[in-house]
Structures are given as C-alpha cells and as structure tokens.
Design an enzyme around this catalytic site. Structure first.
Site: not given
Length: 255
Positions: A13, A15, A18, A63-64, A90, A161, A165
């Site tokens: 991530g 681009s 963070i 594309d993860l 990330n 979400y 996490k």
C-alpha cells in the site's frame, strides 16, 4: 540504519498516505524499497526525486485483495532480488458501517486486505528469508489503536475494521512467540497509530459530514511522516532490541 543500507524492504500500500511516507523514509535511509500498490505511478515519480545516496525505488502493481497477485509479487521478488529483509505490512483500511447493517461484501474486503494480505505477505517473506539462509530481518505490521481498544466509543462505524485490527494484534504477538521459540533473530513489531491525516481518514470525515464535529476526527491528527519516523526508529534499533508494540497517538486523543 546503516546495517540496512543496500538491503531490500517491501512496503505494501505504498502509493499514498502512510505507505508512501514509509517508502520515502526507508529509501532516504539507503534502503532499496519495493513498493506495491494498485496504482504505483507515484512511487515511480518518487524514485526520480530522491537525493543522492538514497536507496532505489521499485514499484510493482499489485492488488492485495487477490492472492494470485500476491503470489506473482513474491515470484518477482524471488526472481529479481531473492528476498526482502524488511516487510512493512501497511496496506489496510475499509468502509464505514455499523455491524447491524454493513454488507458481507464490505466485511470480506476489510478482512482480505487487513488480515489475509498481511498474513500471506508475512508467510511468503519468511519463506524467502529461510530459503536464502537469512537469519536477520524485520516484520512490521501497521496496526491501529483500534486493534487494542473499543474505538467505537469515539468513532462510529468502524466495528468490523476494529475487529480486523484486533486480529493483527494477536497475529503479531503469536508470530513473535513462534520466532522466539526457534531462536530466530527476525524481529516483529506492531505499530499502532491513532488517527492519522491519511486518505482513509479523509474518506471517513467525508462520510460523516457535519456529524464529524465533536468526534476524535475533528481534532489534531498525526501526519503520515510521524509513522514513517516510527518505522525508522524501530528498524534502526540495535539488533538485540525488539520493540514488539509501539503506540502513537496525537496529543489529546482518547483511546
């Protein structure tokens, strides 16, 4: 950081936000950075602007949310560089929505990106390190304070979400334990930021509209560079030091 100069790091991530800040920070410290993202054009521009003595930037379109693309990413890493010495998981984020109304599709996307992609990238990184006989390395998971506390008290609509996490918190602790039992020198760090002025947070603020007033989002926020500086701090610590968890919040944020 000198011992990492010339070695390779994978930042997912990378681009924007963070991830972009972390990629830039590591490259400026002399680390060669492989940045993966769905739209990596900004990374190519970054590579042209870095000062002399910086590491190189390599961008890989990935594309993860698709395991076959993660597999292709690691095949390319193995073919071109053998392995990565540092992995920064990330990539993350997700759509806002209450647990009583959010769609299964949204949950699958959040889980795939935040949990499965992180786990797959970690597994494949460890495989390549073992293949090349590398005893040193560093796995960094960009977690969140949402992975440790009930942030639904201060921000509505991030229940699933937050649950994802919490899984990253558990996975990070278990990975550290697994490696420690093997007497491995590979370090594992979970970095848990509070609210950062990033693309995802801006999307949350836009979704809330006027309702953002008085919430934790309507206050002083961390900058993406603050998280990049934290990554450099944990990576640059002496080899015998393992910072297993680092929590960073903006002044005044309750979590």
């Amino acid at each position: 950081m000198e011992r990492w100069r010339g070695k390779h790091a994978l930042v997912t991530g990378a681009s924007a936000g963070i991830g972009f800040a972390i990629a830039e920070g590591l490259a400026r410290a002399g680390v060669n950075v492989i940045g993966c993202a769905r739209n990596p054009s900004t990374l190519e521009e970054l590579g042209e602007k870095l000062p002399p003595g910086s590491g190189k930037i390599f961008s890989v379109k990935t594309d993860l949310e698709k395991e076959e693309e993660i597999s292709a990413l690691f095949h390319e890493i193995q073919t071109k560089w053998g392995h990565v010495d540092i992995l920064v998981n990330n990539a993350g984020g997700g759509k806002m929505g209450s647990l009583e109304s959010q769609s299964t599709e949204d949950w699958q996307q959040i889980f795939q990106l935040n949990v499965l992609a992180t786990s797959i990238c970690t597994r494949e990184t460890l495989k390549l390190l073992e293949k090349d006989g590398i005893e040193d390395g560093h796995i960094i998971n960009i977690n969140s304070v949402a992975g440790h506390s009930n942030t639904a008290l201060t921000i509505d609509g991030i229940g699933f979400y937050s649950g994802a996490k919490h899984m990253i918190t558990a996975i990070s602790k278990n990975l550290y334990t697994e490696l420690a039992k093997k007497k491995s020198k590979i370090r594992v760090t979970s970095i848990s930021p509070g609210i950062v002025s990033s693309r995802v947070v801006k999307q949350y603020k836009e979704a809330l509209g006027e309702n953002v007033k008085g919430t934790a989002l309507d206050a002083v926020l961390l900058e993406c560079k603050d998280i990049s500086d934290a990554v450099l701090y944990v990576v640059g610590s002496p080899p015998h030091v393992v910072i297993t968890e680092l929590t960073i919040v903006p002044s005044g944020q309750i979590y």
